[in-house]
Design an enzyme around this catalytic site. Sequence first.
Site, short mmCIF file in Angstrom:
data_model
loop_
_atom_site.label_atom_id
_atom_site.label_comp_id
_atom_site.label_asym_id
_atom_site.label_seq_id
_atom_site.Cartn_x
_atom_site.Cartn_y
_atom_site.Cartn_z
CG HIS A 91 2.65 30.37 6.83
ND1 HIS A 91 2.33 29.06 7.14
CD2 HIS A 91 2.14 30.59 5.60
CE1 HIS A 91 1.67 28.52 6.13
NE2 HIS A 91 1.54 29.42 5.18
CB CYS A 128 -1.83 28.89 5.56
SG CYS A 128 -1.66 29.09 3.76
CD GLU A 133 3.77 28.42 10.32
OE1 GLU A 133 3.55 27.89 9.21
OE2 GLU A 133 3.06 29.35 10.79
#
EC number: 6.3.5.3
Length: 224
Positions: free
Chosen positions: A195, A86, A197
Site C-alpha cells: 500500500h 491490494c 498510500e
Amino acid sequence: MKFGVVVFPGSNCDRDVAYVTRDLLLQPTRMVWHQETDIADLDVIIIPGGFSYGDYLRCGAIARFSPVMQQVVEHAQKGKFVIGICNGFQVLTEAGLLPGMLTRNRDLHFICDRVPVKVERTNLSWTQGYTNSEVITLPIAHGEGRFYADEATLAEIEDNGQVVFRYEGENPNGSLNNIAGICNPQGNVLGMMPHPERASDAMLGNSDGLRLFQGLVEKVAALA
C-alpha cells in the site's frame, strides 16, 4: 492531471488514496462509484484496496463485472494510467489487464505488516521517483496476496521486464519470484499488493510511497 478513485461495495482504502492525490499532491480527484459508465474526464484510475463485494467467490472476481470496469479496460487500452492496489491488483488480474492471479497466502493467514520492497524498474512513469534497485518500506495487509502464474506466463513476465516490485529479504506470503507488483507490457497499468498510500504522509513516519504518485504527476506535467 485528474485522478479517479473507483469505489466498490467493500472498498476501504478509497479515502486513503484520495487523501494522497487530492490533499497531499493537490490534484483534482473524484470518487467513481462502481456503477458509473463515463470516466472520460479522468487521466488516472486508481482501484483501491479493501474487500470488494466482501471478497465473496474470489477476491476481485465479482468486482470485475461492475459497469465501470469495462470503462477501465478501455481507459487502459488507450494508454491511460491505471493502478490497482491490494484488492485493486486482484481486480486487475481478474479483468485480464494484468497476467497471473493472487492466491491465499502461503501460511493461510492474513498478514498486516511493513515490509522491505525492492524497486525493479525506474523507467516507468510510476517509478521514476526512485533509484535503481532502491529498497523502500511499504505496508501490506492481505489474506490473498501470493502472486501465482503458470511457468510459461511467469517466464514471459520476467522476460518482458514486467516485474516492478519484489519483496526484499523474507517473502511474506509465498509470491512466486518474490513478486510484489507488476505492470502490463506497455507500462501504463500497474498492480501491487503493498500500500503506497499508507506510506505517503510524513506524519505517519514513512513517505516512501508518496514518490510513486509524485513521479507520475511530474512525468505527465513534463509532457504537457
